[in-house]
Design a protein around this motif. Structure first.
Motif, short mmCIF file in Angstrom:
data_model
loop_
_atom_site.label_atom_id
_atom_site.label_comp_id
_atom_site.label_asym_id
_atom_site.label_seq_id
_atom_site.Cartn_x
_atom_site.Cartn_y
_atom_site.Cartn_z
N PHE A 14 0.87 -1.19 0.00
CA PHE A 14 0.00 0.00 0.00
C PHE A 14 0.90 1.23 0.00
O PHE A 14 1.74 1.38 0.87
CB PHE A 14 -0.89 0.02 1.25
CG PHE A 14 -1.95 -1.05 1.27
CD1 PHE A 14 -1.63 -2.36 1.55
CD2 PHE A 14 -3.27 -0.72 1.01
CE1 PHE A 14 -2.60 -3.36 1.56
CE2 PHE A 14 -4.26 -1.69 1.02
CZ PHE A 14 -3.92 -3.01 1.29
N GLY A 15 0.68 2.11 -0.97
CA GLY A 15 1.56 3.29 -1.06
C GLY A 15 2.73 2.96 -1.96
O GLY A 15 3.87 3.36 -1.72
N VAL A 122 -4.17 6.28 8.26
CA VAL A 122 -5.07 5.41 7.49
C VAL A 122 -4.87 3.91 7.81
O VAL A 122 -5.57 3.08 7.25
CB VAL A 122 -4.98 5.65 5.95
CG1 VAL A 122 -5.41 7.06 5.60
CG2 VAL A 122 -3.61 5.36 5.41
N TYR A 123 -3.96 3.59 8.71
CA TYR A 123 -3.73 2.17 9.02
C TYR A 123 -5.03 1.49 9.50
O TYR A 123 -5.33 0.34 9.14
CB TYR A 123 -2.66 1.98 10.10
CG TYR A 123 -1.25 2.34 9.68
CD1 TYR A 123 -0.94 2.74 8.38
CD2 TYR A 123 -0.20 2.25 10.60
CE1 TYR A 123 0.36 3.07 8.02
CE2 TYR A 123 1.10 2.57 10.24
CZ TYR A 123 1.37 2.98 8.95
OH TYR A 123 2.66 3.30 8.61
N GLY A 124 -5.78 2.20 10.32
CA GLY A 124 -7.02 1.63 10.87
C GLY A 124 -8.02 1.37 9.75
O GLY A 124 -8.62 0.29 9.68
N ALA A 125 -8.18 2.34 8.85
CA ALA A 125 -9.15 2.19 7.76
C ALA A 125 -8.75 1.05 6.82
O ALA A 125 -9.59 0.24 6.41
CB ALA A 125 -9.26 3.50 6.98
N ILE A 126 -7.47 0.95 6.52
CA ILE A 126 -7.04 -0.16 5.64
C ILE A 126 -7.32 -1.50 6.33
O ILE A 126 -7.82 -2.44 5.71
CB ILE A 126 -5.53 -0.06 5.29
CG1 ILE A 126 -5.22 1.26 4.58
CG2 ILE A 126 -5.11 -1.23 4.40
CD1 ILE A 126 -3.73 1.45 4.24
N ARG A 155 -1.07 5.03 20.43
CA ARG A 155 -2.07 4.08 20.93
C ARG A 155 -3.27 4.03 20.01
O ARG A 155 -3.81 2.95 19.74
CB ARG A 155 -2.55 4.51 22.31
CG ARG A 155 -1.67 3.99 23.39
CD ARG A 155 -2.38 4.01 24.74
NE ARG A 155 -1.46 3.51 25.73
CZ ARG A 155 -1.25 4.09 26.90
NH1 ARG A 155 -1.89 5.18 27.25
NH2 ARG A 155 -0.38 3.56 27.74
N ARG A 156 -3.66 5.22 19.53
CA ARG A 156 -4.84 5.25 18.64
C ARG A 156 -4.58 4.40 17.39
O ARG A 156 -5.42 3.60 17.00
CB ARG A 156 -5.13 6.70 18.20
CG ARG A 156 -6.15 7.40 19.07
CD ARG A 156 -6.77 8.59 18.35
NE ARG A 156 -5.81 9.54 17.84
CZ ARG A 156 -5.27 10.54 18.57
NH1 ARG A 156 -5.61 10.71 19.83
NH2 ARG A 156 -4.40 11.37 18.03
N VAL A 157 -3.38 4.54 16.82
CA VAL A 157 -3.07 3.77 15.60
C VAL A 157 -3.02 2.27 15.93
O VAL A 157 -3.64 1.44 15.26
CB VAL A 157 -1.72 4.23 15.00
CG1 VAL A 157 -1.34 3.36 13.82
CG2 VAL A 157 -1.77 5.70 14.60
N ASN A 158 -2.28 1.95 16.99
CA ASN A 158 -2.14 0.53 17.35
C ASN A 158 -3.49 -0.11 17.67
O ASN A 158 -3.77 -1.24 17.27
CB ASN A 158 -1.21 0.38 18.56
CG ASN A 158 0.25 0.52 18.15
OD1 ASN A 158 0.63 0.10 17.06
ND2 ASN A 158 1.06 1.11 19.01
N ASP A 159 -4.34 0.65 18.38
CA ASP A 159 -5.65 0.09 18.75
C ASP A 159 -6.54 -0.09 17.52
O ASP A 159 -7.28 -1.07 17.43
CB ASP A 159 -6.36 1.01 19.77
CG ASP A 159 -5.64 0.97 21.12
OD1 ASP A 159 -4.76 0.09 21.29
OD2 ASP A 159 -5.95 1.82 21.99
#
Ligand code: BG6
Length: 489
Positions: A14-15, A122-126, A155-159
């Motif tokens: 991705f990217g 965008v990690y969460g959305a992917i 934390r937000r990204v990891n969660d």
């Protein structure tokens, strides 16, 4: 014939038209293919938001590959094989629709490796879209840094990723862990009994870690200015190196055993607060100077710069680890842009002999040093004291190296790029060289208190001339303790 066997997989990048992919990831995948380390059925999918014809994008990937892979390594059959397994798909990462087309490209039984070389927001959305397309059960996700800009955002990204993927299938990249000499550090420490008995405050006086870069900001001003050198380099690369030096021997060579020990080190790092903010840390920002004899602009004069920025391009600090092994042994860390040369090295300084019997004027040079050079000229050298040869020399001491230079020692073997090793390990499902969630978070916690301290003091970074080794106060930081930065510097 490759000694390591790797299962087939579908590798989705991705990217795929971004700088990292073009400069590092495709060349690394090509080198793995050339070395016979990609399974015949492994497929590579370049995913990007850019419109335009797939063939044009594939041509552009090939052109970059030819630019970033040494000419001697471009072999026609290997390149042909590599391009034959590569496809391009246009994908809007935020929209679930395109993911069905992606799922259709992943053969039954293949694991999907999803490499996120995109912004972390965008990690969460992917992850969610991979899940909606029914792919999450067989996917390993690879997360590029930076993961957030502080503890809360990381934390937000990891969660967001953890909602769809268990930790056992999340591979967080710190490319320093893929460097050959860094892995050798693990071998050196845990495959030789010689060092372990000396590896503590009884024998070691202090440790230096320098990661110096000659380049400036290289067109990345906007990104870098929001981060700064502490977030960009110390929070990840330098703290990882510190952990590998300071950790206790793991009980086995498994990802969690290694990472448990690294986390203990991060938890034991003493916060730097109060007076320590002025005596134990130095922030710097480069001003105009010279690089290789040519004039170069200062950080605030680079393209697209905001001339008021107080972001640091250099950090030197003294870290202390609060445990039995390292009590009283400072770790001096130093990293900066626009330094005189590219140099990453760790120097372990051993204590002086308990009783000194040689001429007093020679005393300063006495002391063993273990020098672990990451780049350039990867290698390890142990400086030991010997006597100068010759009848006329009396008992004149000299410090000489016992040297293991990797590129000389195995002349025929190419030193692989860090990303080659890391991509191979993801394909093998081995997490040893990847960073666990709690490691990232403890590293952020320690850096956050430092950043908060800087914010409170409001002190501007100290200027240093491009092409120098940083502000004068970074020299004072170590000389205050009666020491000096090592060697040729
Ligand atoms: C990256 C940083 O993680 O590491 C860059 O974001 C830095 O700013 C780079 O230039 C250095 O990596 P290396 O392997 O060239 O030392």
């Amino acid at each position: 014939m490759a000694a390591i066997s790797v299962e087939p997989c579908t590798f989705a990048l991705f990217g795929a038209l971004g700088d990292l992919a073009l400069r590092k990831l495709f060349p690394a995948l090509y080198q793995l293919d050339r070395a016979g380390l990609l399974h015949a059925q492994t497929r590579l999918l370049a995913l990007a938001r850019e419109a335009g014809s797939a063939q044009d994008h594939l041509n552009s990937i090939e052109a970059h590959l030819r630019k970033h892979v040494p000419e001697a390594d471009i072999e026609a059959p290997a390149l042909e094989r590599f391009l034959a397994r590569l496809d391009y798909q246009h994908l809007d990462f935020l929209q679930p629709e395109g993911y069905q087309a992606l799922a259709a490209q992943v053969p039954d039984g293949h694991p999907l490796i999803a490499y996120f070389a995109t912004a972390a927001v965008v990690y969460g959305a992917i992850s969610e879209n991979l899940d909606k397309a029914g792919l999450s059960e067989r996917t390993r996700v690879v997360l590029e840094k930076p993961i957030g800009h502080d503890l809360e955002s990381s934390r937000r990204v990891n969660d967001a990723v953890a909602r769809f993927f268990p930790e056992s299938r999340v591979y967080r990249i710190d490319h320093y862990l893929g460097k050959e000499t860094v892995q050798n550090l693990i071998a050196l420490r845990f495959a030789n009994s010689l060092f372990e008995t000396q590896w503590n405050q009884n024998s070691i006086s202090h440790v230096e870690i320098t990661v110096a870069e000659k380049v400036g900001i290289e067109g990345r001003w906007g990104y870098f200015d929001k981060a700064g050198q502490l977030r960009d380099m110390i929070q990840n690369h330098l703290l990882q190196l510190l952990c590998l030096i300071a950790m206790d021997p793991p009980s086995e060579l498994s990802a969690d055993a290694i990472r448990d020990e690294k986390v203990k080190v991060l938890k034991a790092l003493a916060p730097i607060t109060g007076d320590g903010l002025s005596t134990r840390v130095v922030r710097g920002q480069y001003i105009a100077g010279y690089s290789d004899g040519k004039p170069v602009p200062g950080y605030l004069e680079e393209d697209n710069a905001n001339s008021q920025s107080d972001t640091e391009t250099f950090v030197a600090l003294r870290a202390d680890i609060r445990n039995w092994r390292w009590s009283g042994v400072p770790f001096y860390l130093r990293t900066g842009k626009r330094m005189p040369q590219k140099l990453s090295q760790i120097v372990i300084h051993f204590k002086e002999t308990p009783h000194y019997i040689f001429a007093p004027e020679q005393r300063l040079q006495v002391g063993n040093k273990l020098i672990i050079r990451l780049q350039p000229d990867e290698g390890i050298s142990l400086r030991v004291m010997t006597k100068e040869q010759g009848l006329d020399k009396g008992m004149q001491l000299r410090s000489g190296p016992l040297q293991l230079n990797f590129s000389d020692a195995w002349r025929s073997a190419r030193i692989p790029d860090a990303y080659e090793r890391l991509l191979l390990e993801v394909m093998r499902g081995n997490q040893n060289l990847f960073v666990r969630k709690d490691e990232i978070e403890y590293a952020w916690k320690w850096c956050d208190q430092l950043i908060a301290g800087w914010r409170n003091t409001g002190d501007a970074p100290k200027p240093y001339a491009a092409g120098s080794w940083g502000p004068m106060s970074s020299i004072a930081l170590i000389t205050r303790d009666g020491r000096a930065w090592y060697g040729d510097i």
